[in-house]
Motif scaffolding. Structure first.
Motif, PDB file in Angstrom:
ATOM      1  N   VAL A   1      15.400  10.565 204.848  1.00 38.81           N
ATOM      2  CA  VAL A   1      15.832   9.377 204.104  1.00 38.81           C
ATOM      3  C   VAL A   1      16.394   9.790 202.748  1.00 38.81           C
ATOM      4  O   VAL A   1      16.000  10.809 202.167  1.00 38.81           O
ATOM      5  CB  VAL A   1      14.676   8.369 203.922  1.00 38.81           C
ATOM      6  CG1 VAL A   1      14.237   7.810 205.269  1.00 38.81           C
ATOM      7  CG2 VAL A   1      13.494   8.998 203.194  1.00 38.81           C
ATOM      8  N   ALA A   2      17.313   8.968 202.254  1.00 37.42           N
ATOM      9  CA  ALA A   2      17.948   9.244 200.963  1.00 37.42           C
ATOM     10  C   ALA A   2      17.012   8.973 199.799  1.00 37.42           C
ATOM     11  O   ALA A   2      17.222   9.488 198.694  1.00 37.42           O
ATOM     12  CB  ALA A   2      19.223   8.416 200.821  1.00 37.42           C
ATOM     13  N   ASP A   3      15.981   8.141 200.001  1.00 38.28           N
ATOM     14  CA  ASP A   3      15.007   7.857 198.939  1.00 38.28           C
ATOM     15  C   ASP A   3      14.228   9.124 198.610  1.00 38.28           C
ATOM     16  O   ASP A   3      13.439   9.605 199.435  1.00 38.28           O
ATOM     17  CB  ASP A   3      14.033   6.759 199.377  1.00 38.28           C
ATOM     18  CG  ASP A   3      14.723   5.431 199.603  1.00 38.28           C
ATOM     19  OD1 ASP A   3      15.505   5.026 198.735  1.00 38.28           O
ATOM     20  OD2 ASP A   3      14.464   4.802 200.650  1.00 38.28           O
ATOM     21  N   LYS A   4      14.443   9.649 197.416  1.00 34.13           N
ATOM     22  CA  LYS A   4      13.787  10.893 197.032  1.00 34.13           C
ATOM     23  C   LYS A   4      12.357  10.649 196.581  1.00 34.13           C
ATOM     24  O   LYS A   4      12.018   9.579 196.063  1.00 34.13           O
ATOM     25  CB  LYS A   4      14.570  11.587 195.915  1.00 34.13           C
ATOM     26  CG  LYS A   4      15.948  12.075 196.335  1.00 34.13           C
ATOM     27  CD  LYS A   4      16.636  12.810 195.191  1.00 34.13           C
ATOM     28  CE  LYS A   4      17.996  13.352 195.623  1.00 34.13           C
ATOM     29  NZ  LYS A   4      18.661  14.108 194.538  1.00 34.13           N
TER      30      LYS A   4
ATOM     31  N   GLN B   1      22.759   9.446 207.722  1.00 32.34           N
ATOM     32  CA  GLN B   1      21.663   8.693 208.345  1.00 32.34           C
ATOM     33  C   GLN B   1      21.453   9.154 209.780  1.00 32.34           C
ATOM     34  O   GLN B   1      21.352   8.357 210.721  1.00 32.34           O
ATOM     35  CB  GLN B   1      21.930   7.196 208.270  1.00 32.34           C
ATOM     36  CG  GLN B   1      22.056   6.679 206.853  1.00 32.34           C
ATOM     37  CD  GLN B   1      22.281   5.176 206.782  1.00 32.34           C
ATOM     38  OE1 GLN B   1      22.373   4.481 207.785  1.00 32.34           O
ATOM     39  NE2 GLN B   1      22.369   4.659 205.569  1.00 32.34           N
TER      40      GLN B   1
ATOM     41  N   PRO C   1      11.720  13.014 202.737  1.00 30.06           N
ATOM     42  CA  PRO C   1      12.789  12.774 201.761  1.00 30.06           C
ATOM     43  C   PRO C   1      13.804  13.907 201.776  1.00 30.06           C
ATOM     44  O   PRO C   1      13.470  15.047 202.113  1.00 30.06           O
ATOM     45  CB  PRO C   1      12.039  12.727 200.429  1.00 30.06           C
ATOM     46  CG  PRO C   1      10.875  13.646 200.642  1.00 30.06           C
ATOM     47  CD  PRO C   1      10.484  13.489 202.087  1.00 30.06           C
ATOM     48  N   GLN C   2      15.025  13.601 201.380  1.00 28.58           N
ATOM     49  CA  GLN C   2      16.069  14.623 201.428  1.00 28.58           C
ATOM     50  C   GLN C   2      15.835  15.756 200.437  1.00 28.58           C
ATOM     51  O   GLN C   2      16.460  16.822 200.550  1.00 28.58           O
ATOM     52  CB  GLN C   2      17.435  13.991 201.158  1.00 28.58           C
ATOM     53  CG  GLN C   2      17.609  13.423 199.758  1.00 28.58           C
ATOM     54  CD  GLN C   2      19.057  13.092 199.458  1.00 28.58           C
ATOM     55  OE1 GLN C   2      19.934  13.911 199.680  1.00 28.58           O
ATOM     56  NE2 GLN C   2      19.296  11.883 198.973  1.00 28.58           N
ATOM     57  N   ASN C   3      14.923  15.573 199.472  1.00 22.79           N
ATOM     58  CA  ASN C   3      14.708  16.614 198.464  1.00 22.79           C
ATOM     59  C   ASN C   3      13.422  17.410 198.665  1.00 22.79           C
ATOM     60  O   ASN C   3      12.980  18.115 197.755  1.00 22.79           O
ATOM     61  CB  ASN C   3      14.721  16.006 197.063  1.00 22.79           C
ATOM     62  CG  ASN C   3      13.576  15.021 196.821  1.00 22.79           C
ATOM     63  OD1 ASN C   3      13.216  14.252 197.721  1.00 22.79           O
ATOM     64  ND2 ASN C   3      13.007  15.023 195.633  1.00 22.79           N
TER      65      ASN C   3
ATOM     66  N   ALA D   1      20.671  12.954 205.467  1.00 25.50           N
ATOM     67  CA  ALA D   1      20.411  11.750 204.674  1.00 25.50           C
ATOM     68  C   ALA D   1      21.696  10.962 204.452  1.00 25.50           C
ATOM     69  O   ALA D   1      21.708   9.728 204.543  1.00 25.50           O
ATOM     70  CB  ALA D   1      19.778  12.133 203.337  1.00 25.50           C
ATOM     71  N   LYS D   2      22.789  11.662 204.169  1.00 27.60           N
ATOM     72  CA  LYS D   2      24.064  10.995 203.910  1.00 27.60           C
ATOM     73  C   LYS D   2      24.593  10.299 205.151  1.00 27.60           C
ATOM     74  O   LYS D   2      25.069   9.156 205.089  1.00 27.60           O
ATOM     75  CB  LYS D   2      25.083  12.017 203.406  1.00 27.60           C
ATOM     76  CG  LYS D   2      26.429  11.404 203.052  1.00 27.60           C
ATOM     77  CD  LYS D   2      27.388  12.469 202.517  1.00 27.60           C
ATOM     78  CE  LYS D   2      28.743  11.864 202.172  1.00 27.60           C
ATOM     79  NZ  LYS D   2      29.676  12.899 201.647  1.00 27.60           N
TER      80      LYS D   2
ATOM     81  N   SER E   1      20.588  17.224 203.172  1.00 24.95           N
ATOM     82  CA  SER E   1      21.560  16.408 202.452  1.00 24.95           C
ATOM     83  C   SER E   1      22.524  15.749 203.426  1.00 24.95           C
ATOM     84  O   SER E   1      22.857  14.561 203.303  1.00 24.95           O
ATOM     85  CB  SER E   1      22.316  17.275 201.446  1.00 24.95           C
ATOM     86  OG  SER E   1      23.319  16.533 200.794  1.00 24.95           O
ATOM     87  N   TYR E   2      22.986  16.529 204.415  1.00 28.49           N
ATOM     88  CA  TYR E   2      23.895  15.999 205.436  1.00 28.49           C
ATOM     89  C   TYR E   2      23.210  14.879 206.230  1.00 28.49           C
ATOM     90  O   TYR E   2      23.763  13.807 206.447  1.00 28.49           O
ATOM     91  CB  TYR E   2      24.325  17.119 206.374  1.00 28.49           C
ATOM     92  CG  TYR E   2      25.127  16.643 207.564  1.00 28.49           C
ATOM     93  CD1 TYR E   2      26.509  16.581 207.509  1.00 28.49           C
ATOM     94  CD2 TYR E   2      24.487  16.259 208.739  1.00 28.49           C
ATOM     95  CE1 TYR E   2      27.243  16.134 208.598  1.00 28.49           C
ATOM     96  CE2 TYR E   2      25.204  15.816 209.831  1.00 28.49           C
ATOM     97  CZ  TYR E   2      26.582  15.746 209.758  1.00 28.49           C
ATOM     98  OH  TYR E   2      27.297  15.298 210.825  1.00 28.49           O
TER      99      TYR E   2
END
Length: 487
Positions: free
Chosen positions: A128-131, A102, A41-43, A99-100, A96-97
């Protein structure tokens, strides 16, 4: 597409060498934890790792997989020794980059071994953007059966490396403390048990702690395993008489089984216990209850009684369910079998995803304590289609169990002993929009040597949407309260 360019170079130690005259290894790097070709995940906090090779320096390059782009992002980390530790801020910017846009990330590890620089085959991180829910609670406990000592329940922010104790042995006279469970990932509502004389269930309601004695004269024991209803007013819980037994075969350590067990519902508002003869049949062992996210069903595990311990290998638990009405607090009139033990093995620890699509559970050859079974695996049932995914990309040849969902239903965490068969560690797996589970990754640590140096298992990991609003001192004060009695 134009992208913002940034190049981040992290240099650890004085005069960190730069690779030259590089030789290709033609194989993946032996890194620990195994973070090769995983979805993240991106976080998530930085995936710091060790190279399991005798080397005096390493270089790690992480860059977006855009072969035609000149302005692709990258991190270059150079360090002496075999330890790769990323800067948190630079890591977050890169994820972050990725995920945004892809964009998968390519990772290349190069090491200086005996004076020769060796470049390993690259691998990927799919961001993936899904945190994933940002907080994780777990119990730290000795992994073997001889003794338990110095038990702690801790919470950790998975986005950083912040960690704190929720309950610890030092404030509880070294009592046994059972696992902390959220109400549907809600940090404002959760509960765990402190065992022994004067103990009880510690219920967290927005930081206010209540001490409960969830028991009655008609029950064989107090509450053991439980799950919250969607409203949080009720818990479904099991009442168990738990017996440990030792195997005569040296290849097996021990077995833990229930000689008796029933399922009930507790009304946490009115301190009353709801029962049904369908859930307390003396010829059936019932355990591991959990609610569906719409509150209409209670899923649990049930097995016909056998002579124990001699008949332990014939102890097979089905996954079943019974109806429930949260408005009236009433139980249904029939029990339906959802998964038969005759198909995959004995079922334990059912957990329904918050979106109601999937039911995750563990299976073992027999019994009700899969953490001691090397063959224990996770399986995922599609509640709409009835199809079962045996999760080949998720499971290992060691125990994989004690799982929980993230609130967006796109991640689950579980305890796996895949590294050495003894110490459990939290692993995360992504479930994509099509319901496919991806290769899991281990909870990252600030210093990856921590797992080598920690002689505790990370037991029963639970994901939460936020920080739990109490600490070990608050629990110590709550333990001085008179326990609220149920009837």
């Amino acid at each position: 597409m134009k992208h913002m360019f940034f190049l981040l170079i992290l240099m650890v130690g004085a005069c960190t060498p730069k690779p030259d005259h590089v030789k290709k290894a033609g194989k993946l790097p032996p890194i620990y934890p195994d973070y090769t070709d995983v979805t993240i995940p991106q976080n998530i906090a930085p995936l710091n790792f060790l190279l399991r090779e005798e080397c005096d320096a390493i270089e790690v390059m992480v860059r977006g997989e855009e072969e035609m782009a000149i302005d692709q992002p990258a991190i270059t980390l150079r360090a002496r020794g075999n330890e790769a530790v990323f800067d948190v801020d630079d890591w977050k910017e890169l994820l972050s980059y990725a995920a945004k846009q892809q964009v998968p990330l390519n990772v290349t590890v190069t090491a200086r071994i005996g004076g020769q620089w060796v470049e390993y085959a690259p691998f990927k991180w799919d961001v993936v953007a899904d945190k994933v829910d940002p907080w994780l609670t777990y119990r730290l406990i000795e992994p073997d059966y001889e003794v338990w000592n110095h038990v702690e329940i801790r919470q950790r922010c998975v986005e950083t490396f912040e960690e704190a104790a929720l309950a610890d042995y030092g404030h509880q006279e070294n009592r046994c403390m059972n696992c902390h469970t959220f109400a549907w990932q809600n940090p404002e509502l959760s509960m765990f048990y402190v065992r022994g004389a004067g103990g009880g269930a510690i219920l967290n309601q927005a930081g206010k702690l209540r001490k409960l004695n969830i028991n009655a004269d008609s029950l064989i024991s107090g509450s053991v395993y439980f799950g919250f209803s969607p409203s949080g007013r009720y818990i479904a819980f099991s009442s168990n008489i738990i017996i440990p037994a030792f195997h005569s075969m040296p290849s097996k350590r021990m077995e833990v089984f229930d000689s008796k067990s029933d399922v009930y519902v507790a009304d946490l508002q009115d301190c009353r216990i709801l029962s049904s003869p369908l859930l307390s049949d003396s010829t059936v062992l019932e355990t591991f209850p959990c609610f569906s996210p719409d509150g209409r069903y209670i899923y649990y595990c049930a097995a016909d009684s056998v002579a124990l311990p001699g008949g332990i290998e014939r102890l097979q638990y089905d996954l079943v369910r019974i109806g429930f009405d949260e408005t009236t607090g009433s139980l249904g009139q029939k029990v339906d079998t959802v998964v038969s033990a005759s198909v995959y093995g004995s079922v334990c620890h059912p957990r329904v995803s918050p979106d109601g699509r999937f039911l995750l559970y563990s299976v073992a050859d027999f019994g009700t304590f899969p953490i001691w079974h090397t063959e224990a695996d996770l399986q995922m049932l599609n509640l709409s289609t009835g199809e079962t995914d045996t999760l080949a990309l998720v499971n290992s040849d060691k125990s994989d169990t004690y799982h929980s969902w993230s609130s967006n239903s796109r991640w689950f965490v579980f305890a796996s002993k895949r590294d050495d068969g003894l110490f459990g560690k939290p692993y995360f797996s992504y479930v994509d929009a099509d319901g496919h589970a991806h290769k899991p990754f281990c909870l990252p640590q600030r210093y990856p040597k921590l797992y080598d140096n920690t002689l505790k298992s990370f037991n029963a990991p639970e994901l939460g949407r936020g920080r739990v609003p109490f600490d070990a001192l608050n629990v110590a004060e709550a333990m001085k309260l008179e326990a609220e009695q149920f009837h």
